[in-house]
Write an enzyme that holds these catalytic residues in place. Structure first.
Site, short mmCIF file in Angstrom:
data_model
loop_
_atom_site.label_atom_id
_atom_site.label_comp_id
_atom_site.label_asym_id
_atom_site.label_seq_id
_atom_site.Cartn_x
_atom_site.Cartn_y
_atom_site.Cartn_z
N GLU A 1 21.94 23.71 -29.33
CA GLU A 1 22.23 22.29 -29.16
C GLU A 1 22.54 21.61 -30.48
O GLU A 1 21.99 21.96 -31.51
CB GLU A 1 20.99 21.58 -28.58
CG GLU A 1 20.64 22.05 -27.19
CD GLU A 1 19.32 21.47 -26.70
OE1 GLU A 1 18.85 20.46 -27.26
OE2 GLU A 1 18.75 22.06 -25.76
N CYS B 1 14.68 18.07 -29.01
CA CYS B 1 14.89 19.51 -29.24
C CYS B 1 14.70 20.43 -28.06
O CYS B 1 13.64 20.50 -27.47
CB CYS B 1 13.90 20.01 -30.28
SG CYS B 1 13.99 19.13 -31.77
N1 SAH Z 1 11.27 23.43 -36.98
C1 SAH Z 1 11.54 22.24 -37.73
C2 SAH Z 1 12.78 21.56 -37.22
C3 SAH Z 1 12.63 20.90 -35.86
S1 SAH Z 1 12.79 19.22 -36.16
C4 SAH Z 1 10.32 21.34 -37.74
O1 SAH Z 1 9.35 21.68 -37.10
O2 SAH Z 1 10.32 20.35 -38.46
C5 SAH Z 1 12.39 18.48 -34.73
C6 SAH Z 1 11.27 17.49 -34.87
O3 SAH Z 1 10.95 17.02 -33.58
C7 SAH Z 1 10.00 18.11 -35.44
O4 SAH Z 1 9.30 17.17 -36.21
C8 SAH Z 1 9.25 18.42 -34.18
O5 SAH Z 1 7.89 18.60 -34.44
C9 SAH Z 1 9.57 17.21 -33.34
N2 SAH Z 1 9.36 17.40 -31.91
C10 SAH Z 1 9.42 18.52 -31.19
N3 SAH Z 1 9.12 18.27 -29.90
C11 SAH Z 1 8.87 16.96 -29.80
C12 SAH Z 1 8.50 16.09 -28.73
N4 SAH Z 1 8.31 16.55 -27.50
N5 SAH Z 1 8.34 14.78 -29.01
C13 SAH Z 1 8.53 14.30 -30.26
N6 SAH Z 1 8.87 15.05 -31.30
C14 SAH Z 1 9.03 16.39 -31.08
#
Ligand code: SAH
Length: 345
Positions: free
Chosen positions: A90, A329
């Site tokens: 995506e 994501c």
């Molecule tokens: N792996 C990296 C890149 C992903 S960034 C990381 O962990 O930073 C995507 C961001 O969205 C990250 O901060 C992740 O923790 C957050 N995220 C994932 N699922 C989410 C959700 N259901 N609600 C809010 N934020 C979420």
């Protein structure tokens, strides 16, 4: 398979020289690839014979648009790309006042296992190549007809779990003969892989580092982010301080607010204590509801923000874009994998 688009200009040149071509052809091919050419036939300043040779030796693998959703609320566009091996990833295009930003994936799936995140549910399938990250920027820009000025590595995958390819992507997208997007217009988000953060600090890139914090105490963080069992949050804070000392760049911390899990006052107080001595910025994210997850959005976002601010920590509540199109994501990819219908674009 020769992946010309993952190569630096000098490597493209060498590859073409090995095929018996003069050096200047390398620069021409690099330039076409980084303008987003989708076939060698578009490269009209190359002789026909060379185009045929390139088609045979280094065929271009162009991602296909599998699905696109456009938010009725704010125009956010979510792209599901099908890669040449059938895997899907995506990208999201967001229109901010400071420019159009594309959020790209760095892996097919993710092996970090964060409990609230849709990207990791089926694990990691493979790393993305530098060219596959570039393709997301170029083809999202082309399809949307919106010039992209900013890139965030915040899509599916953990960039620091694919660091060599990510660094090569950064070099390419930043290249003056390529898309020439400045490092200051690029953000990279990590769940906290410490050797990777240290390596970024050594390189002293001018990009913005985002750290997915989500909890300042080890007990909570290990429950929601398994990575914390390998790299403890106390060490993470230390490495963040080191990063700031080395680069002088302010780190942005992401904090998805989860009801009853990480939204207590004492956690705000602990964050303030741990950030003392560096100018951190907290990005409070209202949790996106993921169907498969037991967590619910916090009702204390405002109170938590105020508490941080009272400690002198800047905290903003992230404006949620694309809420009507599963723009967080991995959600669209999950639907595709399950063969479910998404909302219409
Ligand atoms: N792996 C990296 C890149 C992903 S960034 C990381 O962990 O930073 C995507 C961001 O969205 C990250 O901060 C992740 O923790 C957050 N995220 C994932 N699922 C989410 C959700 N259901 N609600 C809010 N934020 C979420």
């Amino acid at each position: 398979m020769v992946d010309l688009k993952s190569m630096l200009p000098e490597e493209v040149t060498r590859t073409l020289q090995d095929m018996g071509e003069p050096a200047f052809r390398g620069k021409q091919v690099f330039s076409w690839l980084h303008q987003g050419a989708t076939s060698f036939d578009e490269m009209t300043n190359l002789p026909k014979a060379l185009r045929e040779k390139l088609k045979e030796h280094c065929p271009l693998q162009i991602p296909q648009l599998a699905r696109k959703q456009v938010s009725q609320l704010d125009g956010t566009m979510k792209y599901l790309w099908r890669l040449s091996d059938g895997n899907c990833i995506e990208s999201v295009l967001m229109q901010y006042h400071h420019g159009n930003t594309v959020c790209i994936s760095s892996q097919v799936g993710c092996r970090m296992g964060c409990a609230f995140c849709a990207s990791t549910i089926a694990g990691k399938v493979r790393d993305l190549q530098p060219s596959e990250m570039l393709d997301q920027v170029q083809f999202t820009q082309r399809d949307s007809k919106l010039p992209v000025s900013n890139i965030v590595l915040m899509g599916i995958g953990e960039p620091l779990d694919n660091l060599d390819n990510v660094l090569r992507f950064l070099q390419l997208v930043n290249h003056p003969d390529g898309m020439n997007i400045g490092m200051r217009h690029i953000s990279l988000s990590t769940c906290g892989i410490l050797p990777g953060i240290r390596r970024l600090a050594e390189l002293n890139l001018q990009l913005t580092l985002s750290v997915s914090l989500h909890a300042p105490d080890g007990e909570t963080r290990s429950k929601i982010m398994p990575v914390n069992r390998a790299y403890d949050v106390n060490d993470l804070f230390d490495v963040c301080h080191e990063y700031f000392q080395k680069t002088g760049r302010r780190i942005s911390f992401e904090y998805a607010m989860i009801d009853g899990v990480n939204d207590n006052d004492w956690q705000a107080d602990l964050i303030a204590k741990k950030l003392r001595g560096m100018p951190g910025h907290l990005n409070l994210i209202p949790l996106n509801d993921v169907v498969e997850s037991p967590f619910k959005p916090s009702k204390r976002v405002g109170a938590f923000q105020k508490r941080l601010e009272r400690h002198g920590i800047t905290a903003t509540v992230r404006r949620s874009l694309g809420g009507d199109i599963d723009a967080s994501c991995g959600q669209l990819r999950r639907k595709e994998m399950e063969g479910k219908e998404g909302s219409p674009s």
